[in-house]
Scaffold this motif. Structure first.
Motif, PDB file in Angstrom:
ATOM      1  N   TYR A  55       0.606  -1.248   0.008  1.00 40.08           N
ATOM      2  CA  TYR A  55       0.032   0.112   0.116  1.00 40.08           C
ATOM      3  C   TYR A  55       1.152   1.132   0.005  1.00 40.08           C
ATOM      4  O   TYR A  55       0.451   2.285  -0.475  1.00 40.08           O
ATOM      5  N   ILE A  56       2.033   1.160   0.341  1.00 35.99           N
ATOM      6  CA  ILE A  56       3.028   2.354   0.597  1.00 35.99           C
ATOM      7  C   ILE A  56       3.516   2.538  -0.991  1.00 35.99           C
ATOM      8  O   ILE A  56       3.455   3.791  -1.499  1.00 35.99           O
ATOM      9  N   PHE A  57       3.599   1.457  -1.699  1.00 36.13           N
ATOM     10  CA  PHE A  57       3.945   1.502  -2.954  1.00 36.13           C
ATOM     11  C   PHE A  57       2.844   2.278  -4.033  1.00 36.13           C
ATOM     12  O   PHE A  57       3.046   2.934  -4.816  1.00 36.13           O
ATOM     13  N   LEU A  58       1.746   1.830  -3.771  1.00 34.77           N
ATOM     14  CA  LEU A  58       0.286   2.132  -4.484  1.00 34.77           C
ATOM     15  C   LEU A  58       0.159   3.701  -4.112  1.00 34.77           C
ATOM     16  O   LEU A  58      -0.080   4.392  -5.119  1.00 34.77           O
ATOM     17  N   ALA A  59       0.345   4.060  -2.895  1.00 30.44           N
ATOM     18  CA  ALA A  59       0.157   5.489  -2.692  1.00 30.44           C
ATOM     19  C   ALA A  59       1.069   6.126  -3.184  1.00 30.44           C
ATOM     20  O   ALA A  59       0.783   7.552  -3.631  1.00 30.44           O
ATOM     21  N   ALA A  60       2.268   5.819  -3.156  1.00 29.39           N
ATOM     22  CA  ALA A  60       3.331   6.466  -3.855  1.00 29.39           C
ATOM     23  C   ALA A  60       3.152   6.594  -5.269  1.00 29.39           C
ATOM     24  O   ALA A  60       3.305   7.981  -5.765  1.00 29.39           O
ATOM     25  N   MET A  61       2.726   5.708  -5.871  1.00 31.91           N
ATOM     26  CA  MET A  61       2.546   5.563  -7.292  1.00 31.91           C
ATOM     27  C   MET A  61       1.472   6.787  -7.537  1.00 31.91           C
ATOM     28  O   MET A  61       1.419   7.437  -8.753  1.00 31.91           O
ATOM     29  N   PHE A  62       0.352   6.485  -6.866  1.00 28.25           N
ATOM     30  CA  PHE A  62      -0.955   7.536  -7.170  1.00 28.25           C
ATOM     31  C   PHE A  62      -0.491   8.708  -7.096  1.00 28.25           C
ATOM     32  O   PHE A  62      -0.922   9.851  -7.892  1.00 28.25           O
ATOM     33  N   ALA A  63       0.315   9.211  -5.788  1.00 28.50           N
ATOM     34  CA  ALA A  63       0.612  10.613  -5.674  1.00 28.50           C
ATOM     35  C   ALA A  63       1.754  11.010  -6.798  1.00 28.50           C
ATOM     36  O   ALA A  63       1.619  12.232  -7.347  1.00 28.50           O
TER      37      ALA A  63
ATOM     38  N   ILE B 186      -1.046  20.372 -16.229  1.00 31.71           N
ATOM     39  CA  ILE B 186      -2.161  21.217 -16.363  1.00 31.71           C
ATOM     40  C   ILE B 186      -2.035  22.724 -16.040  1.00 31.71           C
ATOM     41  O   ILE B 186      -1.278  22.985 -14.928  1.00 31.71           O
ATOM     42  N   ASN B 187      -2.217  23.584 -16.855  1.00 28.92           N
ATOM     43  CA  ASN B 187      -2.326  24.931 -16.776  1.00 28.92           C
ATOM     44  C   ASN B 187      -3.450  25.524 -15.758  1.00 28.92           C
ATOM     45  O   ASN B 187      -4.547  25.253 -16.206  1.00 28.92           O
TER      46      ASN B 187
ATOM     47  N   MET C 158      -0.445  11.907  -9.904  1.00 26.58           N
ATOM     48  CA  MET C 158      -1.304  13.007  -9.612  1.00 26.58           C
ATOM     49  C   MET C 158      -0.499  14.410  -9.812  1.00 26.58           C
ATOM     50  O   MET C 158      -0.796  15.495 -10.251  1.00 26.58           O
ATOM     51  N   TRP C 159       0.883  14.192  -9.174  1.00 23.71           N
ATOM     52  CA  TRP C 159       1.746  15.225  -9.274  1.00 23.71           C
ATOM     53  C   TRP C 159       2.195  15.600 -10.773  1.00 23.71           C
ATOM     54  O   TRP C 159       2.183  16.536 -11.275  1.00 23.71           O
ATOM     55  N   ALA C 160       2.413  14.537 -11.611  1.00 29.31           N
ATOM     56  CA  ALA C 160       2.510  14.540 -12.974  1.00 29.31           C
ATOM     57  C   ALA C 160       1.465  15.187 -13.760  1.00 29.31           C
ATOM     58  O   ALA C 160       1.697  15.962 -14.699  1.00 29.31           O
ATOM     59  N   LEU C 161      -0.106  14.808 -13.426  1.00 28.65           N
ATOM     60  CA  LEU C 161      -1.189  15.246 -13.937  1.00 28.65           C
ATOM     61  C   LEU C 161      -1.183  16.817 -13.712  1.00 28.65           C
ATOM     62  O   LEU C 161      -1.436  17.855 -14.636  1.00 28.65           O
TER      63      LEU C 161
END
Length: 349
Positions: free
Chosen positions: A111-119, A129-130, A122-125
């Protein structure tokens, strides 16, 4: 001497052949016995297959599994306690401490890996975005138009001038809608824009706040609710407010103000009477372009108030108001709000 020699030779040959013959005969006997035994077994199996089943073989009850004896409540509780904690094996819920530790370690890492991947996603998205300008705005349609107030059944205004309860809901909706347009609020938050041209502010930084032009409530005159708090509904002369939908960066009219017209689609234009517009029947260019909520913080849409001072009573009308100007579409067969709005109007005595 020779006959004797021959006889003796024959006798020796005869005696020499006896052991081999005896062995062959015994092997043949064994084979015959085995064949006979297998033949008898086959016959017995065939007989057994064709014999009828006995009564005890038809008793299927004896083949059913015997029901387990019911456990008492105390036995069940003992088993539960033993499942939760087994003192002999020192296991909790069937697992040892080491097993539980490995499971917790595995799922924690997962779950730490999944949370890090999701974060990271989201950061990349958000990084791509402007926040001020849409990434894709090449398919933005021309603006639509909306109105206020609206009845409980949608775009339906129906009331009796003598019955306050029938029109008070429309007055309350208009009052709430015009609250941000109070003169004091507009003077405090926005600036005066005397020019009748686009208010371009592209020379500022992208994140800088843009100024907004004032649009005062008092400019709506008879439809402002200041002189007549009932907005004309108590006299059978109702007002409605029209606005053009916001489109970021849009310059309507291509340098020419957008004009507003209203006409009766059903009920007769002569019965609808003259129509009054406040402050004018146009959307002034100085309120455009719109720079978005984050930069155009205090922006308020310009309005066009429409008043029906001489509408024939007890007549049902279908009224359509349109935007007219360069680049405007107001006759779309699929979108009834693209460049126009249609509503029903019926005023009773």
């Amino acid at each position: 001497m020779e006959p004797n020699t021959t006889a003796g030779g024959d006798e020796e040959q005869h005696h020499g052949d006896d052991p081999a013959n005896a062995t062959g005969e015994s092997e043949q006997k064994d084979e015959l016995e085995m064949v006979s035994a297998s033949h008898q077994e086959e016959q017995q199996e065939e007989l057994a297959q064709h014999q009828p089943l006995e009564a005890e073989d038809l008793d299927f009850e004896k083949w059913k599994p015997k029901p387990k004896p019911k456990k008492t409540f105390s036995q069940k509780m003992d088993e539960l306690k033993r499942y939760l904690w087994n003192p002999e094996t020192r296991e909790f819920m069937g697992r040892s401490g080491k097993s539980w530790s490995l499971i917790l370690l595995f799922y924690s890492a997962l779950y730490i890996f999944l949370a890090a991947m999701f974060a990271a996603c989201m950061w990349a998205l958000m990084w791509s975005i402007n926040p001020y300008i849409p990434t894709y705005n090449d398919r933005v349609m021309p603006p639509g138009m909306m109105m206020s107030p609206r009845g409980p059944n949608g775009f339906d205004i129906s009331f009796n001038a003598s019955d306050r309860r029938s029109w008070v809901k429309y007055v309350a909706a208009l009052e709430a809608y015009l609250e941000p347009y109070d003169d004091s609020i507009q003077e405090q938050q926005n600036i005066q824009c005397p020019q009748d041209a686009y208010f371009i502010q592209d020379d500022k930084e992208e994140s800088a706040e843009r100024k907004a032009c004032q649009f005062k409530r008092s400019w709506l005159r008879e439809c402002s609710g200041i002189e007549d708090p009932s907005f004309g509904y108590s006299e059978g002369k109702p007002c409605i407010l029209l606005k053009m939908n916001r489109i970021l960066g849009y310059l309507p009219g291509q340098g020419t103000p957008i004009n507003v017209t209203c006409a009766a689609k059903r009920g007769g234009q002569e019965n609808l009477g003259d129509i009054e517009f406040f402050p004018k029947s146009i959307f002034n260019l100085k309120y455009y372009p719109y720079y978005g909520k984050q930069r155009h913080v205090n922006y308020t849409n310009p309005l066009v108030a429409v008043r029906f001072p001489r509408v024939q009573l007890d007549t049902h009308f279908s009224v359509q108001c349109k935007l007219n100007g360069k680049g405007i579409i107001n006759d779309s067969p699929t979108d009834r709000f693209l460049g126009s709005v249609t509503f029903s109007l019926e005023v009773g005595a």
